[in-house]
Every structure is written in structure tokens, then in C-alpha cells.
Design an enzyme around this catalytic site. Structure first.
Site, PDB file in Angstrom:
ATOM      1  N   ILE A 143       0.959  -1.155   0.053  1.00 13.51           N
ATOM      2  CA  ILE A 143       0.037  -0.032  -0.009  1.00 13.51           C
ATOM      3  C   ILE A 143       1.129   1.201   0.096  1.00 13.51           C
ATOM      4  O   ILE A 143       1.894   1.248   0.744  1.00 13.51           O
ATOM      5  CB  ILE A 143      -1.122  -0.115   1.262  1.00 13.51           C
ATOM      6  N   SER A 144       0.820   2.228  -0.759  1.00 13.36           N
ATOM      7  CA  SER A 144       1.655   3.341  -1.131  1.00 13.36           C
ATOM      8  C   SER A 144       1.629   4.148   0.196  1.00 13.36           C
ATOM      9  O   SER A 144       0.707   4.345   0.881  1.00 13.36           O
ATOM     10  CB  SER A 144       1.388   4.063  -2.467  1.00 13.36           C
ATOM     11  N   GLN A 145       2.888   4.817   0.237  1.00 14.58           N
ATOM     12  CA  GLN A 145       2.977   5.855   1.423  1.00 14.58           C
ATOM     13  C   GLN A 145       1.893   6.983   1.090  1.00 14.58           C
ATOM     14  O   GLN A 145       1.616   7.357  -0.159  1.00 14.58           O
ATOM     15  CB  GLN A 145       4.244   6.480   0.866  1.00 14.58           C
TER      16      GLN A 145
END
Length: 215
Positions: free
Chosen positions: A62-64
Site C-alpha cells: 500500500i503506497s505511502q
């Protein structure tokens, strides 16, 4: 407990997003609202609002939060758009887009991830999202054109089918580079063709498919 997570979301917006130049009020409101902790495993929920990506299984992440906000803001969504997302993952970016657009079509190549994302989004009551398993690099031709396209994985090139499926006036954001680091590329479809600009460096998992990397 929910109260603490809301505080953590507010803190994330105030310390990670606004100081770095995210200023679209609709994007900031969506980031304050979407419960990121529900899109990661229970063991990682305490880290859900930290300034880094997190594993979600199947070697995916899950992206920053900042990157999610930056890519979303670049699409300049007003609320009427039909959006295509490539790489559903846990569904967090999908949910943020669903807060800001009319309809979101999202493609994920891993059935196990899509199943989990669908479950989470159903629990949260998102009704304007259509999900399917497939090769995202070829897009979703039968639903084209799209007003905005967001690619949540790193590509060796801008996939041409996605450019072709972009409406005139539409915007596509995609990380392009090698397998270790990429640059965020914004492609705008204008009447005379396409215009490209660069929004800075990033690091994503591989975009796998016909117009991406081989598995």
C-alpha cells in the site's frame, strides 16, 4: 479506538501532506476520511498512518500516504469523472478516488488481493467502484474513454493502450522507470496530441503485463 485513528489521519494530513504542498481541499478531505488502517492487516494497523508504504501480501504494498495524495491531486478531479485505476491492491487508493470521482473502474491482476479489496470496500459502503481481475496494462477498452487514469505500479514505459483510452482533456499518472526507481509521469490528452510532465521520483512494485514487466 476509531477516535484515535481519526486523530492519526488528521495528523497525517497536517504533518505529511500539507507541508509537502498537497493543497486541493477535496483531496485533503478524502485523506482525512478514508480509514487507511482497514486496508492493511490488523498487525500493521498501528502503522497505517505513518509516512511509508506497508506490505499487503502477495509481494505487493500500500503506497505511502503522500504519494497517494500527490498522484490523486495530479488528476484534478472535480467529482464528475470516470476514472480507471490500474493496480487495485488493498483498495485504499481506489477508495480515495471513489470519494472524488463519479465512478472508478479498477483492475487488479491478483485475485486474492481483489477479493480482499472488494470486501473492504463493500463494508465501507462504496457503491461507485467496479472491480475486475485482469492485465491492467491493456486498460478497460469497453469502458473507455476515461477522464482520468491512475497507475499504482512502476512501468518500463507509458502503456500506449492507456493513453489511447484517455478522453481529450483527460489526465494519466504513471510511475515510469526501471525496477528499482521510477519518476511520476503525468500525461495530458490535448486536442493536438499528448503533453507530458514529470512530478518527481518514487518507487513502486512492478507493473506486470503485456505493456509492463514480465512476471
Amino acid at each position: 479506538m476509531t477516535h484515535n485513528f481519526q486523530k492519526a489521519r488528521d495528523r497525517m494530513v497536517e504533518t505529511q501532506l500539507i507541508p509537502r504542498g498537497i493543497h486541493d481541499p477535496r483531496v485533503l478531505a478524502a485523506m482525512r476520511k478514508v480509514p487507511r488502517h482497514l486496508f492493511v492487516s490488523e498487525a500493521l494497523q498501528s502503522q497505517a498512518y505513518a509516512d511509508h508504504p506497508l506490505p499487503i501480501g502477495d509481494k505487493q504494498t500500500i503506497s505511502q500516504p503522500y504519494i497517494v495524495a500527490l498522484m490523486t491531486e495530479a488528476l484534478q478531479l472535480q467529482g464528475t469523472e470516470k476514472v480507471l485505476e490500474i493496480g487495485t491492491g488493498s483498495g485504499y487508493q481506489t477508495a480515495v478516488l471513489a470519494e472524488l470521482a463519479d465512478t472508478v473502474f479498477s483492475i487488479e491482476r491478483l485475485p486474492s488481493l481483489l477479493h480482499r479489496a472488494r470486501k473492504t470496500m463493500e463494508q465501507l459502503g462504496y457503491r461507485n467502484v467496479v472491480l475486475r481481475v485482469g492485465d491492467g496494462t491493456v486498460g478497460w477498452p469497453e469502458e473507455a474513454p476515461f477522464d482520468a487514469i491512475l497507475v499504482s505500479a512502476g512501468a518500463p514505459q507509458v502503456p500506449q493502450p492507456l493513453v489511447d483510452q484517455l478522453a481529450v482533456g483527460g489526465r494519466l499518472i504513471v510511475p515510469v522507470g526501471d525496477r528499482l526507481s521510477q519518476e511520476l509521469v503525468l500525461v495530458e490528452r490535448v486536442p493536438e496530441g499528448v503533453r507530458k510532465s514529470h512530478l518527481g521520483g518514487c518507487r513502486f512494485v512492478d507493473l506486470v503485463g503485456k505493456w509492463g514487466w514480465e512476471e
